[in-house]
Design an enzyme around this catalytic site. Structure first.
Site, PDB file in Angstrom:
ATOM      1  NE  ARG A  24      -4.524  -0.907   1.749  1.00 35.96           N
ATOM      2  CZ  ARG A  24      -5.196  -1.072   2.963  1.00 35.96           C
ATOM      3  NH1 ARG A  24      -5.049  -0.554   4.102  1.00 35.96           N
ATOM      4  NH2 ARG A  24      -6.223  -1.827   2.609  1.00 35.96           N
ATOM      5  CD  GLU A  41      -6.223  -6.821  -4.304  1.00 39.38           C
ATOM      6  OE1 GLU A  41      -7.119  -7.437  -4.170  1.00 39.38           O
ATOM      7  OE2 GLU A  41      -6.366  -5.749  -3.372  1.00 39.38           O
ATOM      8  CE1 TYR A 124     -11.907  -7.497  -5.194  1.00 40.43           C
ATOM      9  CE2 TYR A 124      -9.888  -8.411  -5.649  1.00 40.43           C
ATOM     10  CZ  TYR A 124     -10.800  -7.545  -4.830  1.00 40.43           C
ATOM     11  OH  TYR A 124     -10.090  -7.305  -3.711  1.00 40.43           O
ATOM     12  CG  ASP A 142     -13.523  -8.569  -1.366  1.00 41.42           C
ATOM     13  OD1 ASP A 142     -14.014  -7.930  -1.108  1.00 41.42           O
ATOM     14  OD2 ASP A 142     -12.226  -8.700  -0.897  1.00 41.42           O
TER      15      ASP A 142
END
Ligand code: SF4
Length: 340
Positions: A24, A41, A124, A142
Site C-alpha cells: 500500500r 490482489e 475483481y 469481493d
C-alpha cells in the site's frame, strides 16, 4: 442524504485506521505501484493477509518489477508459489506478467478495461488494480464487500443469488472522490470490523447507517442458501526414501497442482483404499507400510490421503528431507506424516 455522510464517515475512519500493508501507499498518498497491487490482489484471492505477506515480500525482493517476474523460468515461480495453493493462479500470474512485459513495455494498463484484457485478470482484480493503483472509479467487490453491503442494507436475498444486488449497492457508493481509498476503506472495514463472525459493530464508523445493526442481528447477514457438502476423495501418497532423500515426481502440466513436484500418489477417487489396493497401486514394489493419513481441503473437494512408506529405488527427483519445504502443502503434510 445518506450516501455522502456514510462515505465521509468511512473515509475519515480509514484515514485514521488504514492497515499498514507492504503493497500500500497509504491513505491519500501517491498512487501505489500497480505491480505490487496486482501481485497482492492475486495472492489475497485465496489466502489471508498474514499468510500472503511473507510470500509478497519474497516475490518482490526476488522480482522487483513485473518484467523481472516475466523473465523468470516457470519452475522457479511455481516453486516460490508453493504453499499459496491453487497453482492455476500462479500460471496465470506468469502469463499476465509476460503480456505486460511483451505487449505493454512492462507498464500496466491504467484502465479497468485495459487490465481486464490481460490474461488471467478477472473482473475483481482489474477493478482493484484500477482503483488502488490508478485511482479509477471502479467498483471493487469481493466477499468482504458483499458481506458489508448485505449488512448495511439488510439484504434478505441469500447468496449466491444476491450477488448482483450487492454489487449494485456497492456501485452506488463509488464516486470520483478518492475511489482508491474508498475501495481500501471498505476492504479494511470488512477485514477488521465487519468480520464474518462477531462483527465489532460498537466500534464501526458506519453503524449509524447500518440496517442490520439497527435490527440487532448483524451476524445473520449475508443470508445464505444451504451449501452442499464438499465431495470427498481418497488417495494414497507414497514416501519412498533412500538414505536422507525422498523420491519426488513432477505432476503433469495440466490439472490440479499441475507442473509441481510432489510425492507419487495413486489416483484420487470416491472411496477409500484398502491396504492391498494401496500396495498394488504403488509406483514400485517395496516393503510398503502404513504411516498414517492426512486430510487436505481443496476448493472443490476434500482429500483423505493415506501415507505409505518404504525404502527403495525408482526413477525420480531425489530430494533431501530438508529440501521438502517448497512442496505444495498437501505433499508437505503427507511427507511430514510419513517421516514421523
Ligand atoms: Fe458491519 Fe456492524 Fe458496521 Fe453494520 S454496524 S457495517 S454490521 S460492523
Amino acid at each position: 442524504m445518506t450516501t455522502p455522510a456514510l462515505r465521509a464517515a468511512l473515509l475519515a475512519w480509514y484515514d485514521a485506521n488504514a492497515r499498514d500493508l507492504p503493497w500500500r501507499a497509504g491513505p491519500g498518498a501517491a498512487r501505489a505501484d500497480p505491480y505490487r497491487v496486482w501481485l497482492s490482489e492475486v495472492m489475497l484471492q485465496q489466502t489471508t493477509v498474514p499468510h500472503a505477506t511473507p510470500y509478497f515480500l519474497s516475490f518482490t525482493r526476488r522480482w522487483p518489477t513485473v518484467s523481472d517476474l516475466a523473465a523468470e523460468a516457470d519452475g522457479e515461480v511455481m516453486a516460490a508459489w508453493a504453499g499459496l495453493g491453487y497453482y492455476a493462479r500462479a500460471r496465470n500470474l506468469l502469463a499476465c506478467a509476460r503480456a505486460v512485459a511483451a505487449e505493454h513495455g512492462g507498464v500496466f494498463p491504467d484502465t479497468e478495461a485495459g487490465l481486464r484484457a490481460l490474461p488471467g485478470v478477472g473482473a475483481y482484480t482489474a477493478a482493484a488494480v484500477a482503483a488502488i493503483a490508478f485511482d479509477r472509479e471502479a467498483n471493487v467487490v469481493d466477499g468482504n464487500v458483499e458481506r458489508v453491503m448485505a449488512r448495511l442494507f439488510a439484504v434478505e436475498a441469500p447468496l449466491p443469488d444476491a450477488k448482483p444486488e450487492l454489487k449494485r449497492l456497492a456501485a452506488d457508493l463509488v464516486t470520483a472522490d478518492r475511489p482508491g481509498d474508498w475501495a481500501q476503506a471498505l476492504m479494511d472495514l470488512g477485514a477488521t470490523i465487519c468480520r464474518p463472525k462477531a462483527p465489532l459493530c460498537e466500534r464501526c464508523p458506519v453503524s449509524g447507517f447500518c440496517a442490520a445493526f439497527a435490527r440487532g442481528d448483524a451476524e445473520s447477514f449475508p443470508r445464505r442458501t444451504k451449501k452442499a457438502d464438499r465431495p470427498r476423495r481418497f488417495g494414497v501418497a507414497y514416501l519412498l526414501t533412500r538414505d536422507d532423500e525422498v523420491a519426488l515426481v513432477r505432476r503433469p502440466p495440466k490439472g490440479l497442482l499441475g507442473g509441481m513436484l510432489g510425492l507419487p500418489t495413486s489416483e484420487w477417487r470416491g472411496r477409500p483404499w484398502t491396504d492391498d489396493e494401496a500396495v498394488e497401486a504403488a509406483p514400485v514394489s517395496a516393503r510398503w507400510h502404513d504411516a498414517g493419513e492426512i486430510k487436505h481441503v481443496f476448493t472443490h473437494f476434500s482429500l483423505t490421503l493415506r501415507v505409505f512408506r518404504a525404502e527403495g529405488a525408482m526413477a525420480a527427483e531425489w530430494t533431501r528431507r530438508d529440501g521438502l519445504a517448497a512442496l505444495p502443502s498437501v505433499f508437505l503434510k503427507a511427507a511430514r506424516k510419513g517421516l514421523g
